[in-house]
Design a protein around this motif. Structure first.
Motif, PDB file in Angstrom:
ATOM      1  N   VAL A  88       0.757  -1.108  -0.062  1.00  0.00           N
ATOM      2  CA  VAL A  88      -0.061  -0.029  -0.155  1.00  0.00           C
ATOM      3  C   VAL A  88       0.808   1.344   0.104  1.00  0.00           C
ATOM      4  O   VAL A  88       1.963   1.275   0.289  1.00  0.00           O
ATOM      5  N   LYS A  89       0.127   2.294  -0.289  1.00  0.00           N
ATOM      6  CA  LYS A  89       0.811   3.530  -0.335  1.00  0.00           C
ATOM      7  C   LYS A  89       1.404   4.108   1.039  1.00  0.00           C
ATOM      8  O   LYS A  89       2.498   4.615   1.273  1.00  0.00           O
ATOM      9  N   GLU A  90       0.203   4.062   2.201  1.00  0.00           N
ATOM     10  CA  GLU A  90       0.492   4.506   3.471  1.00  0.00           C
ATOM     11  C   GLU A  90      -0.113   3.381   4.352  1.00  0.00           C
ATOM     12  O   GLU A  90      -1.092   3.128   4.290  1.00  0.00           O
ATOM     13  N   ILE A  91       0.698   2.961   5.188  1.00  0.00           N
ATOM     14  CA  ILE A  91       0.347   1.869   5.912  1.00  0.00           C
ATOM     15  C   ILE A  91      -0.606   2.218   6.931  1.00  0.00           C
ATOM     16  O   ILE A  91      -1.550   1.512   7.373  1.00  0.00           O
ATOM     17  N   GLN A  92      -0.530   3.693   7.558  1.00  0.00           N
ATOM     18  CA  GLN A  92      -1.756   3.999   8.453  1.00  0.00           C
ATOM     19  C   GLN A  92      -3.016   4.193   8.053  1.00  0.00           C
ATOM     20  O   GLN A  92      -4.154   3.826   8.455  1.00  0.00           O
ATOM     21  N   SER A 144       7.096  -4.849  13.243  1.00  0.00           N
ATOM     22  CA  SER A 144       6.805  -3.455  13.040  1.00  0.00           C
ATOM     23  C   SER A 144       6.819  -2.858  11.246  1.00  0.00           C
ATOM     24  O   SER A 144       7.397  -3.289  10.555  1.00  0.00           O
ATOM     25  N   GLY A 145       5.692  -1.977  11.213  1.00  0.00           N
ATOM     26  CA  GLY A 145       5.239  -1.527   9.952  1.00  0.00           C
ATOM     27  C   GLY A 145       4.532  -2.562   9.192  1.00  0.00           C
ATOM     28  O   GLY A 145       4.176  -2.304   7.973  1.00  0.00           O
ATOM     29  N   ARG A 146       3.999  -3.489   9.866  1.00  0.00           N
ATOM     30  CA  ARG A 146       3.263  -4.411   9.029  1.00  0.00           C
ATOM     31  C   ARG A 146       1.545  -4.277   9.793  1.00  0.00           C
ATOM     32  O   ARG A 146       1.470  -3.826  10.939  1.00  0.00           O
ATOM     33  N   ARG A 162      -8.808 -21.066  10.139  1.00  0.00           N
ATOM     34  CA  ARG A 162      -8.037 -20.175   9.229  1.00  0.00           C
ATOM     35  C   ARG A 162      -8.113 -20.472   7.626  1.00  0.00           C
ATOM     36  O   ARG A 162      -7.566 -21.520   7.428  1.00  0.00           O
ATOM     37  N   SER A 163      -8.437 -19.506   7.093  1.00  0.00           N
ATOM     38  CA  SER A 163      -8.519 -19.899   5.300  1.00  0.00           C
ATOM     39  C   SER A 163      -7.230 -18.715   4.885  1.00  0.00           C
ATOM     40  O   SER A 163      -6.857 -19.104   3.777  1.00  0.00           O
ATOM     41  N   HIS A 164      -7.325 -17.553   5.567  1.00  0.00           N
ATOM     42  CA  HIS A 164      -6.282 -16.374   4.718  1.00  0.00           C
ATOM     43  C   HIS A 164      -5.591 -15.631   5.829  1.00  0.00           C
ATOM     44  O   HIS A 164      -6.178 -15.579   7.016  1.00  0.00           O
ATOM     45  N   HIS A 165      -4.426 -15.256   5.528  1.00  0.00           N
ATOM     46  CA  HIS A 165      -3.580 -14.445   6.372  1.00  0.00           C
ATOM     47  C   HIS A 165      -3.110 -13.310   5.317  1.00  0.00           C
ATOM     48  O   HIS A 165      -2.880 -13.594   3.920  1.00  0.00           O
ATOM     49  N   LEU A 166      -3.585 -11.964   5.622  1.00  0.00           N
ATOM     50  CA  LEU A 166      -2.999 -10.881   4.929  1.00  0.00           C
ATOM     51  C   LEU A 166      -1.940 -10.088   5.746  1.00  0.00           C
ATOM     52  O   LEU A 166      -2.217  -9.756   6.859  1.00  0.00           O
ATOM     53  N   HIS A 167      -0.863 -10.078   4.903  1.00  0.00           N
ATOM     54  CA  HIS A 167       0.276  -9.066   5.306  1.00  0.00           C
ATOM     55  C   HIS A 167       0.282  -7.702   4.697  1.00  0.00           C
ATOM     56  O   HIS A 167       0.434  -7.986   3.210  1.00  0.00           O
ATOM     57  N   VAL A 168       0.024  -6.738   5.143  1.00  0.00           N
ATOM     58  CA  VAL A 168       0.198  -5.411   4.576  1.00  0.00           C
ATOM     59  C   VAL A 168       1.185  -4.702   4.788  1.00  0.00           C
ATOM     60  O   VAL A 168       1.743  -4.507   5.909  1.00  0.00           O
ATOM     61  N   GLN A 197       3.882  -1.090   3.731  1.00  0.00           N
ATOM     62  CA  GLN A 197       3.703   0.041   2.987  1.00  0.00           C
ATOM     63  C   GLN A 197       4.892  -0.149   1.808  1.00  0.00           C
ATOM     64  O   GLN A 197       5.843  -0.671   2.085  1.00  0.00           O
ATOM     65  N   GLU A 198       4.891   0.547   0.677  1.00  0.00           N
ATOM     66  CA  GLU A 198       5.837   0.386  -0.418  1.00  0.00           C
ATOM     67  C   GLU A 198       7.163   0.803   0.039  1.00  0.00           C
ATOM     68  O   GLU A 198       7.241   1.771   0.946  1.00  0.00           O
ATOM     69  N   GLY A 199       8.256  -0.088  -0.268  1.00  0.00           N
ATOM     70  CA  GLY A 199       9.699   0.067   0.326  1.00  0.00           C
ATOM     71  C   GLY A 199       9.892  -0.575   1.368  1.00  0.00           C
ATOM     72  O   GLY A 199      11.120  -0.636   1.720  1.00  0.00           O
ATOM     73  N   ASN A 200       9.229  -1.221   2.182  1.00  0.00           N
ATOM     74  CA  ASN A 200       9.368  -2.013   3.298  1.00  0.00           C
ATOM     75  C   ASN A 200      10.305  -3.392   2.918  1.00  0.00           C
ATOM     76  O   ASN A 200       9.712  -3.998   1.778  1.00  0.00           O
ATOM     77  N   PRO A 201      11.135  -3.631   3.484  1.00  0.00           N
ATOM     78  CA  PRO A 201      12.431  -4.546   2.890  1.00  0.00           C
ATOM     79  C   PRO A 201      11.676  -6.215   2.989  1.00  0.00           C
ATOM     80  O   PRO A 201      11.962  -7.082   2.473  1.00  0.00           O
ATOM     81  N   GLU A 202      10.420  -6.340   3.821  1.00  0.00           N
ATOM     82  CA  GLU A 202       9.897  -7.476   4.101  1.00  0.00           C
ATOM     83  C   GLU A 202       9.257  -7.769   2.687  1.00  0.00           C
ATOM     84  O   GLU A 202       9.020  -8.991   2.443  1.00  0.00           O
ATOM     85  N   ILE A 203       8.781  -6.878   1.992  1.00  0.00           N
ATOM     86  CA  ILE A 203       8.126  -7.186   0.514  1.00  0.00           C
ATOM     87  C   ILE A 203       8.977  -7.858  -0.224  1.00  0.00           C
ATOM     88  O   ILE A 203       8.756  -9.001  -0.719  1.00  0.00           O
ATOM     89  N   HIS A 204      10.281  -7.409  -0.366  1.00  0.00           N
ATOM     90  CA  HIS A 204      11.459  -8.090  -1.308  1.00  0.00           C
ATOM     91  C   HIS A 204      11.663  -9.657  -0.614  1.00  0.00           C
ATOM     92  O   HIS A 204      11.672 -10.383  -1.460  1.00  0.00           O
ATOM     93  N   ARG A 205      11.727  -9.550   0.691  1.00  0.00           N
ATOM     94  CA  ARG A 205      12.178 -10.857   1.235  1.00  0.00           C
ATOM     95  C   ARG A 205      10.890 -11.860   1.154  1.00  0.00           C
ATOM     96  O   ARG A 205      11.286 -13.002   0.699  1.00  0.00           O
TER      97      ARG A 205
END
Length: 173
Positions: A59-63, A86-88, A98-104, A106-114
């Motif tokens: 997302v554009k802004e995590i808040q 932190s930051g998620r 449970r059927s789904h987990h959603l991890h959100v 903000q653009e640029g967070n290194p967790e996305i790349h990982r």
């Protein structure tokens, strides 16, 4: 009663379940979404997994995500805040089944790349996916009602794959 950890063979339905949920999430987070990805073991070919679809929303802004908590609850999600990262923003759907987990993130967070690199590496290295599957089956059998021990048992393997994946990425880039 504590939820039982169950690891099952790969299911063709996982990709379809992801696509269906992706549509719902796009309706909820319309203006904030930059990208959305199927991640985790259900996104890895030939990998056994807990039958929970992991989704990564960029997302554009995590808040801004917090403004949608009520709508997410109406769609069956439990809003769990950062939930240890932190930051998620983390959401779980389905309660004890449970059927789904959603991890959100903000653009640029290194967790996305990982997360994406882990998925892509595993899909390109069958032997690693098989080893990961075997580990998860063993851990699920050993720690069927102990989610923390199950997760701790995977931690070293995942960190090792993260390192291999980064080296692989650096070579092919």
């Amino acid at each position: 009663m504590t939820r039982k950890i169950t690891v099952v063979p790969p299911q063709k339905s996982w990709a379809k379940q992801y696509e269906q949920e992706k549509i719902r999430l796009k309706e909820i987070f319309t203006r904030q979404i930059i990208d959305i990805h199927h991640i985790g073991s259900t996104a890895i070919k030939n990998c056994q997994s807990k039958p929970v679809i992991d989704i990564l929303l960029v997302v554009k802004e995590i808040q801004s995500v917090d403004m949608h908590n009520q709508e997410m609850q109406k769609n069956g999600y439990e809003c769990l805040g950062e939930n240890g990262i932190s930051g998620r923003r983390f959401f779980s759907k389905g309660g004890d089944n449970r059927s789904h987990h959603l991890h959100v993130f903000q653009e640029g967070n290194p967790e996305i790349h990982r997360h994406l690199l882990f998925r892509n590496f595993m899909n390109s290295h069958l032997e690693e996916a098989i080893a990961y599957s075997q580990l998860k089956v063993e851990l699920a059998n050993k720690f069927a009602y102990d989610a923390e021990s199950y997760s701790v048992g995977k931690d070293e393997f995942i960190k090792n794959i993260d390192q291999k994946a980064q080296k692989w990425y650096d070579k092919i880039r």
